[in-house]
Design an enzyme around this catalytic site. Structure first.
Site, PDB file in Angstrom:
ATOM      1  N   ASN A   9      -1.253   2.069  12.515  1.00 45.57           N
ATOM      2  CA  ASN A   9      -0.286   0.994  12.687  1.00 45.57           C
ATOM      3  C   ASN A   9       0.230   1.071  14.125  1.00 45.57           C
ATOM      4  O   ASN A   9       1.047   1.924  14.442  1.00 45.57           O
ATOM      5  CB  ASN A   9       0.859   1.185  11.675  1.00 45.57           C
ATOM      6  CG  ASN A   9       1.986   0.194  11.881  1.00 45.57           C
ATOM      7  OD1 ASN A   9       1.859  -0.760  12.641  1.00 45.57           O
ATOM      8  ND2 ASN A   9       3.105   0.425  11.195  1.00 45.57           N
ATOM      9  N   TRP A  10      -0.297   0.208  14.965  1.00 43.03           N
ATOM     10  CA  TRP A  10       0.031   0.284  16.400  1.00 43.03           C
ATOM     11  C   TRP A  10       1.427  -0.263  16.712  1.00 43.03           C
ATOM     12  O   TRP A  10       1.897  -0.143  17.837  1.00 43.03           O
ATOM     13  CB  TRP A  10      -1.030  -0.462  17.232  1.00 43.03           C
ATOM     14  CG  TRP A  10      -2.394   0.159  17.197  1.00 43.03           C
ATOM     15  CD1 TRP A  10      -2.786   1.290  16.514  1.00 43.03           C
ATOM     16  CD2 TRP A  10      -3.565  -0.299  17.896  1.00 43.03           C
ATOM     17  NE1 TRP A  10      -4.117   1.545  16.738  1.00 43.03           N
ATOM     18  CE2 TRP A  10      -4.619   0.589  17.583  1.00 43.03           C
ATOM     19  CE3 TRP A  10      -3.832  -1.376  18.744  1.00 43.03           C
ATOM     20  CZ2 TRP A  10      -5.913   0.429  18.091  1.00 43.03           C
ATOM     21  CZ3 TRP A  10      -5.109  -1.539  19.257  1.00 43.03           C
ATOM     22  CH2 TRP A  10      -6.138  -0.629  18.932  1.00 43.03           C
ATOM     23  N   LYS A  11       2.047  -0.915  15.747  1.00 38.19           N
ATOM     24  CA  LYS A  11       3.390  -1.487  15.938  1.00 38.19           C
ATOM     25  C   LYS A  11       3.419  -2.370  17.198  1.00 38.19           C
ATOM     26  O   LYS A  11       2.490  -3.147  17.407  1.00 38.19           O
ATOM     27  CB  LYS A  11       4.435  -0.373  15.959  1.00 38.19           C
ATOM     28  CG  LYS A  11       4.343   0.518  14.715  1.00 38.19           C
ATOM     29  CD  LYS A  11       5.472   1.483  14.566  1.00 38.19           C
ATOM     30  CE  LYS A  11       5.267   2.317  13.305  1.00 38.19           C
ATOM     31  NZ  LYS A  11       6.355   3.244  13.038  1.00 38.19           N
ATOM     32  N   HIS A  96       6.724  -3.184   5.596  1.00 36.90           N
ATOM     33  CA  HIS A  96       6.999  -1.952   6.345  1.00 36.90           C
ATOM     34  C   HIS A  96       8.518  -1.778   6.473  1.00 36.90           C
ATOM     35  O   HIS A  96       9.248  -2.766   6.587  1.00 36.90           O
ATOM     36  CB  HIS A  96       6.340  -2.034   7.731  1.00 36.90           C
ATOM     37  CG  HIS A  96       6.372  -0.727   8.455  1.00 36.90           C
ATOM     38  ND1 HIS A  96       7.488  -0.275   9.099  1.00 36.90           N
ATOM     39  CD2 HIS A  96       5.436   0.243   8.586  1.00 36.90           C
ATOM     40  CE1 HIS A  96       7.233   0.927   9.619  1.00 36.90           C
ATOM     41  NE2 HIS A  96       5.993   1.260   9.320  1.00 36.90           N
ATOM     42  N   GLU A  98      10.285  -0.995   8.880  1.00 36.56           N
ATOM     43  CA  GLU A  98      10.857  -1.594  10.091  1.00 36.56           C
ATOM     44  C   GLU A  98      11.085  -3.094   9.903  1.00 36.56           C
ATOM     45  O   GLU A  98      11.853  -3.705  10.644  1.00 36.56           O
ATOM     46  CB  GLU A  98       9.948  -1.287  11.300  1.00 36.56           C
ATOM     47  CG  GLU A  98      10.112   0.173  11.723  1.00 36.56           C
ATOM     48  CD  GLU A  98       8.890   0.789  12.363  1.00 36.56           C
ATOM     49  OE1 GLU A  98       7.994   0.058  12.822  1.00 36.56           O
ATOM     50  OE2 GLU A  98       8.828   2.040  12.403  1.00 36.56           O
ATOM     51  N   GLY A 235       1.465   5.891  12.582  1.00 36.88           N
ATOM     52  CA  GLY A 235       2.081   5.128  13.660  1.00 36.88           C
ATOM     53  C   GLY A 235       1.794   5.774  15.005  1.00 36.88           C
ATOM     54  O   GLY A 235       0.722   5.597  15.594  1.00 36.88           O
ATOM     55  N   GLY A 236       2.745   6.568  15.478  1.00 36.87           N
ATOM     56  CA  GLY A 236       2.678   7.161  16.822  1.00 36.87           C
ATOM     57  C   GLY A 236       1.341   7.808  17.150  1.00 36.87           C
ATOM     58  O   GLY A 236       0.781   7.582  18.235  1.00 36.87           O
TER      59      GLY A 236
HETATM   60  P1  PGA Z   1       4.803   7.312  12.477  1.00 37.44           P
HETATM   61  O1  PGA Z   1       4.868   5.847  11.807  1.00 37.44           O
HETATM   62  O2  PGA Z   1       3.446   7.888  12.175  1.00 37.44           O
HETATM   63  O3  PGA Z   1       5.038   7.083  13.943  1.00 37.44           O
HETATM   64  O4  PGA Z   1       5.903   8.124  11.841  1.00 37.44           O
HETATM   65  C1  PGA Z   1       4.282   5.597  10.556  1.00 37.44           C
HETATM   66  C2  PGA Z   1       4.488   4.160  10.172  1.00 37.44           C
HETATM   67  O5  PGA Z   1       5.565   3.607  10.465  1.00 37.44           O
HETATM   68  O6  PGA Z   1       3.599   3.515   9.590  1.00 37.44           O
END
Ligand code: PGA
Length: 260
Positions: A9-11, A96, A98, A235-236
């Site tokens: 998930n590149w956000k 998600h 967020e 994510g990260g």
């Molecule tokens: P993260 O994010 O690996 O940076 O904790 C995971 C996500 O929000 O899908």
């Protein structure tokens, strides 16, 4: 047997299309023709088309990070499922944290999006998870049950069987505080049992349930080895190809060790 599914998930990253294409190239090269673990990347929507072109000939699949439930009309700034499908997406992340906590998305909204995604043939990756406050108040399982019930309302078992769920404790996202394998397995087992009670054992056995929240190459193996954890939403660590590929390698090791 559920194939492990590792999705990046590149956000809101990276900053430009060239950087997105470069990251996708590296993931494609690292994965090669390996299919024992299913890999997907979920870039920002404006890069989907470019990344889809890069991924041509690769088993790495493409996902979006959100969509609207309407198919067309006066919804400024929104994207419809059919548009995402048209750019080459097979998956879409929905609900998600967020978006739930940052943008006011409710279970009812997630439910409409899940139905709209399924309608056009996209596979939703439906995210659920408790906040730190909820965990400390002993409400984790209640929160998961409520989010599952609301997000999957009115769906028949055969549709649910094809879904991906992601258990993402909010306190573990982007914080470096990963859930212990015991905490994650407990939540995943509960999710599986809730699905079984609601949609039947056979359906529950088929649903892929990813773990998400600070997954890194050095903690991926023990998480992925848990019986009810079927992959990771990353994510990260998905923004650095080497880290993401390290997590995929951990998935391959777990698979080769005979996880079922
Ligand atoms: P993260 O994010 O690996 O940076 O904790 C995971 C996500 O929000 O899908």
């Amino acid at each position: 047997m559920r194939t492990l599914f590792i999705a990046g998930n590149w956000k809101l990253n990276p900053a430009g299309a060239d950087a997105a294409a470069d990251l996708a190239e590296k993931v494609k090269a690292g994965v090669g023709q390996e299919t024992r673990v299913h890999v997907a990347v979920c870039p920002p929507s404006v890069f989907l088309h470019r990344v889809d072109t890069v991924l041509d000939g690769s088993p790495v699949t493409l996902g979006a990070q959100n969509m609207h439930w309407e198919a067309k009309g006066a919804y400024t700034g929104e994207l419809a499922g059919a548009m995402l499908l048209d750019t080459g997406c097979t998956h879409v992340i929905l609900g998600h944290s967020e978006r739930r906590h940052g943008m006011g998305e409710t279970d009812a909204m997630v439910n409409r999006k899940v139905k709209a995604a399924l309608e056009v043939g996209l596979i939703p990756i439906v995210c659920i998870g408790e906040t730190l406050e909820e965990r400390e108040a002993g409400k984790t399982l209640d929160v998961l049950a409520t989010q599952l019930e609301g997000s999957l309302a009115d769906l028949p078992a055969e549709k649910v069987a094809g879904l991906v769920l992601a258990y993402e404790p909010v306190w573990a996202i982007g914080t470096g505080k990963v859930a212990t394998p015991e905490q994650a397995q407990e939540a995943h087992a509960f999710i599986r049992k809730t699905l079984a009670d609601r949609f039947g054992e056979a359906t529950a056995r088929r649903v892929v349930v990813q773990y998400g929240g600070s997954v890194k190459p050095d903690n991926a193996r023990e998480l992925l080895a848990c019986p009810d954890i079927d992959g990771a939403l990353v994510g990260g660590a998905s923004l650095a190809a080497e880290d993401f590929l390290g997590i995929i390698r951990a998935g391959l090791e777990v698979t080769a060790a005979g996880k079922s």
